[in-house]
Design a protein around this motif. Structure first.
Motif, PDB file in Angstrom:
ATOM      1  N   LYS A 160       4.628  -0.326   4.471  1.00 25.29           N
ATOM      2  CA  LYS A 160       5.063  -1.458   3.646  1.00 25.29           C
ATOM      3  C   LYS A 160       3.852  -2.223   3.129  1.00 25.29           C
ATOM      4  O   LYS A 160       3.782  -2.562   1.946  1.00 25.29           O
ATOM      5  CB  LYS A 160       5.971  -2.378   4.458  1.00 25.29           C
ATOM      6  CG  LYS A 160       6.475  -3.568   3.683  1.00 25.29           C
ATOM      7  CD  LYS A 160       7.352  -4.459   4.541  1.00 25.29           C
ATOM      8  CE  LYS A 160       7.775  -5.680   3.726  1.00 25.29           C
ATOM      9  NZ  LYS A 160       8.378  -6.698   4.550  1.00 25.29           N
ATOM     10  N   ARG A 161       2.901  -2.492   4.014  1.00 25.21           N
ATOM     11  CA  ARG A 161       1.688  -3.227   3.615  1.00 25.21           C
ATOM     12  C   ARG A 161       0.884  -2.427   2.598  1.00 25.21           C
ATOM     13  O   ARG A 161       0.351  -2.988   1.638  1.00 25.21           O
ATOM     14  CB  ARG A 161       0.838  -3.539   4.863  1.00 25.21           C
ATOM     15  CG  ARG A 161      -0.441  -4.256   4.563  1.00 25.21           C
ATOM     16  CD  ARG A 161      -0.179  -5.652   4.018  1.00 25.21           C
ATOM     17  NE  ARG A 161      -1.439  -6.271   3.696  1.00 25.21           N
ATOM     18  CZ  ARG A 161      -1.700  -6.895   2.564  1.00 25.21           C
ATOM     19  NH1 ARG A 161      -0.757  -7.034   1.653  1.00 25.21           N
ATOM     20  NH2 ARG A 161      -2.871  -7.411   2.339  1.00 25.21           N
ATOM     21  N   LEU A 162       0.806  -1.120   2.788  1.00 28.41           N
ATOM     22  CA  LEU A 162       0.088  -0.269   1.834  1.00 28.41           C
ATOM     23  C   LEU A 162       0.734  -0.355   0.457  1.00 28.41           C
ATOM     24  O   LEU A 162       0.044  -0.472  -0.559  1.00 28.41           O
ATOM     25  CB  LEU A 162       0.072   1.184   2.329  1.00 28.41           C
ATOM     26  CG  LEU A 162      -0.582   2.198   1.395  1.00 28.41           C
ATOM     27  CD1 LEU A 162      -2.045   1.854   1.150  1.00 28.41           C
ATOM     28  CD2 LEU A 162      -0.436   3.599   1.954  1.00 28.41           C
ATOM     29  N   ALA A 163       2.055  -0.315   0.406  1.00 24.92           N
ATOM     30  CA  ALA A 163       2.767  -0.428  -0.875  1.00 24.92           C
ATOM     31  C   ALA A 163       2.472  -1.775  -1.528  1.00 24.92           C
ATOM     32  O   ALA A 163       2.255  -1.849  -2.747  1.00 24.92           O
ATOM     33  CB  ALA A 163       4.266  -0.241  -0.671  1.00 24.92           C
ATOM     34  N   GLU A 164       2.425  -2.845  -0.732  1.00 23.53           N
ATOM     35  CA  GLU A 164       2.111  -4.174  -1.271  1.00 23.53           C
ATOM     36  C   GLU A 164       0.690  -4.219  -1.825  1.00 23.53           C
ATOM     37  O   GLU A 164       0.436  -4.772  -2.894  1.00 23.53           O
ATOM     38  CB  GLU A 164       2.276  -5.237  -0.180  1.00 23.53           C
ATOM     39  CG  GLU A 164       3.711  -5.471   0.241  1.00 23.53           C
ATOM     40  CD  GLU A 164       3.821  -6.327   1.501  1.00 23.53           C
ATOM     41  OE1 GLU A 164       2.774  -6.661   2.113  1.00 23.53           O
ATOM     42  OE2 GLU A 164       4.957  -6.668   1.872  1.00 23.53           O
ATOM     43  N   VAL A 165      -0.246  -3.624  -1.098  1.00 19.71           N
ATOM     44  CA  VAL A 165      -1.649  -3.618  -1.525  1.00 19.71           C
ATOM     45  C   VAL A 165      -1.811  -2.801  -2.805  1.00 19.71           C
ATOM     46  O   VAL A 165      -2.533  -3.201  -3.724  1.00 19.71           O
ATOM     47  CB  VAL A 165      -2.560  -3.086  -0.393  1.00 19.71           C
ATOM     48  CG1 VAL A 165      -3.962  -2.796  -0.891  1.00 19.71           C
ATOM     49  CG2 VAL A 165      -2.603  -4.073   0.757  1.00 19.71           C
ATOM     50  N   ILE A 166      -1.119  -1.682  -2.888  1.00 17.35           N
ATOM     51  CA  ILE A 166      -1.183  -0.855  -4.104  1.00 17.35           C
ATOM     52  C   ILE A 166      -0.623  -1.628  -5.293  1.00 17.35           C
ATOM     53  O   ILE A 166      -1.204  -1.615  -6.385  1.00 17.35           O
ATOM     54  CB  ILE A 166      -0.438   0.485  -3.897  1.00 17.35           C
ATOM     55  CG1 ILE A 166      -1.237   1.374  -2.941  1.00 17.35           C
ATOM     56  CG2 ILE A 166      -0.181   1.185  -5.225  1.00 17.35           C
ATOM     57  CD1 ILE A 166      -0.506   2.626  -2.504  1.00 17.35           C
ATOM     58  N   GLU A 167       0.483  -2.319  -5.084  1.00 14.69           N
ATOM     59  CA  GLU A 167       1.088  -3.118  -6.153  1.00 14.69           C
ATOM     60  C   GLU A 167       0.132  -4.233  -6.597  1.00 14.69           C
ATOM     61  O   GLU A 167      -0.059  -4.460  -7.793  1.00 14.69           O
ATOM     62  CB  GLU A 167       2.409  -3.716  -5.669  1.00 14.69           C
ATOM     63  CG  GLU A 167       3.145  -4.504  -6.730  1.00 14.69           C
ATOM     64  CD  GLU A 167       4.458  -5.059  -6.205  1.00 14.69           C
ATOM     65  OE1 GLU A 167       4.846  -6.148  -6.670  1.00 14.69           O
ATOM     66  OE2 GLU A 167       5.090  -4.424  -5.346  1.00 14.69           O
ATOM     67  N   GLU A 168      -0.466  -4.916  -5.643  1.00 13.40           N
ATOM     68  CA  GLU A 168      -1.418  -5.986  -5.960  1.00 13.40           C
ATOM     69  C   GLU A 168      -2.641  -5.426  -6.689  1.00 13.40           C
ATOM     70  O   GLU A 168      -3.124  -6.016  -7.653  1.00 13.40           O
ATOM     71  CB  GLU A 168      -1.855  -6.692  -4.663  1.00 13.40           C
ATOM     72  CG  GLU A 168      -2.914  -7.755  -4.848  1.00 13.40           C
ATOM     73  CD  GLU A 168      -2.419  -8.986  -5.602  1.00 13.40           C
ATOM     74  OE1 GLU A 168      -3.269  -9.803  -5.983  1.00 13.40           O
ATOM     75  OE2 GLU A 168      -1.202  -9.124  -5.811  1.00 13.40           O
ATOM     76  N   ASN A 169      -3.108  -4.286  -6.252  1.00 12.96           N
ATOM     77  CA  ASN A 169      -4.252  -3.647  -6.903  1.00 12.96           C
ATOM     78  C   ASN A 169      -3.923  -3.290  -8.352  1.00 12.96           C
ATOM     79  O   ASN A 169      -4.749  -3.500  -9.255  1.00 12.96           O
ATOM     80  CB  ASN A 169      -4.661  -2.401  -6.119  1.00 12.96           C
ATOM     81  CG  ASN A 169      -5.923  -1.769  -6.650  1.00 12.96           C
ATOM     82  OD1 ASN A 169      -6.788  -2.442  -7.191  1.00 12.96           O
ATOM     83  ND2 ASN A 169      -6.021  -0.462  -6.496  1.00 12.96           N
ATOM     84  N   THR A 170      -2.738  -2.770  -8.577  1.00 12.39           N
ATOM     85  CA  THR A 170      -2.311  -2.419  -9.937  1.00 12.39           C
ATOM     86  C   THR A 170      -2.248  -3.665 -10.815  1.00 12.39           C
ATOM     87  O   THR A 170      -2.714  -3.654 -11.961  1.00 12.39           O
ATOM     88  CB  THR A 170      -0.936  -1.723  -9.885  1.00 12.39           C
ATOM     89  OG1 THR A 170      -1.043  -0.554  -9.070  1.00 12.39           O
ATOM     90  CG2 THR A 170      -0.456  -1.340 -11.271  1.00 12.39           C
ATOM     91  N   ARG A 171      -1.696  -4.751 -10.264  1.00 14.88           N
ATOM     92  CA  ARG A 171      -1.611  -6.007 -11.014  1.00 14.88           C
ATOM     93  C   ARG A 171      -3.002  -6.543 -11.333  1.00 14.88           C
ATOM     94  O   ARG A 171      -3.284  -6.934 -12.467  1.00 14.88           O
ATOM     95  CB  ARG A 171      -0.829  -7.045 -10.204  1.00 14.88           C
ATOM     96  CG  ARG A 171      -0.543  -8.336 -10.973  1.00 14.88           C
ATOM     97  CD  ARG A 171       0.046  -9.424 -10.085  1.00 14.88           C
ATOM     98  NE  ARG A 171      -0.817  -9.823  -9.002  1.00 14.88           N
ATOM     99  CZ  ARG A 171      -1.907 -10.592  -9.151  1.00 14.88           C
ATOM    100  NH1 ARG A 171      -2.257 -11.020 -10.326  1.00 14.88           N
ATOM    101  NH2 ARG A 171      -2.638 -10.914  -8.100  1.00 14.88           N
TER     102      ARG A 171
END
Length: 107
Positions: A52-63
């Motif tokens: 879950k945290r990895l998905a959040e970090v990937i989303e934040e990185n994309t943004r």
């Protein structure tokens, strides 16, 4: 697994590394009984949280990457505008003519 190793009178690492077939069979039987060891349950929960945290970090990185690209375009536009304004300022300074000559220097 520790209890199985003790019962078999072998060290745990021997059982888990050399006899992986026995280890796999042991865990298959444990799962078949419907009992999941606490250690496995904890690891699965940790894995779920980590994913879950990895998905959040990937989303934040994309943004953030999109924002960086936007800022880069803004900087490029401002640089071009700045160069154009400096060019206009340079041309205006060269074309300035005094309408009323002032006193001569040193007079």
């Amino acid at each position: 697994m520790l209890a199985l190793a003790a019962e078999a009178d072998v060290k745990r690492h021997v059982l888990t590394h050399r006899h992986t077939d026995l280890k796999d069979e042991f865990y298959a039987r444990v799962r078949a009984q419907g009992h999941v060891p606490d250690s496995e349950r904890k690891l699965r929960e940790e894995l779920r949280k980590t994913k879950k945290r990895l998905a959040e970090v990937i989303e934040e990185n994309t943004r953030q990457q999109a924002e960086i690209e936007t800022f880069a375009r803004v900087v490029n536009v401002l640089t071009v505008e700045n160069d154009q304004l400096r060019g206009q300022l340079g041309r205006k300074r060269a074309s300035v003519v005094a309408l009323h000559p002032g006193p001569a220097p040193g007079a």
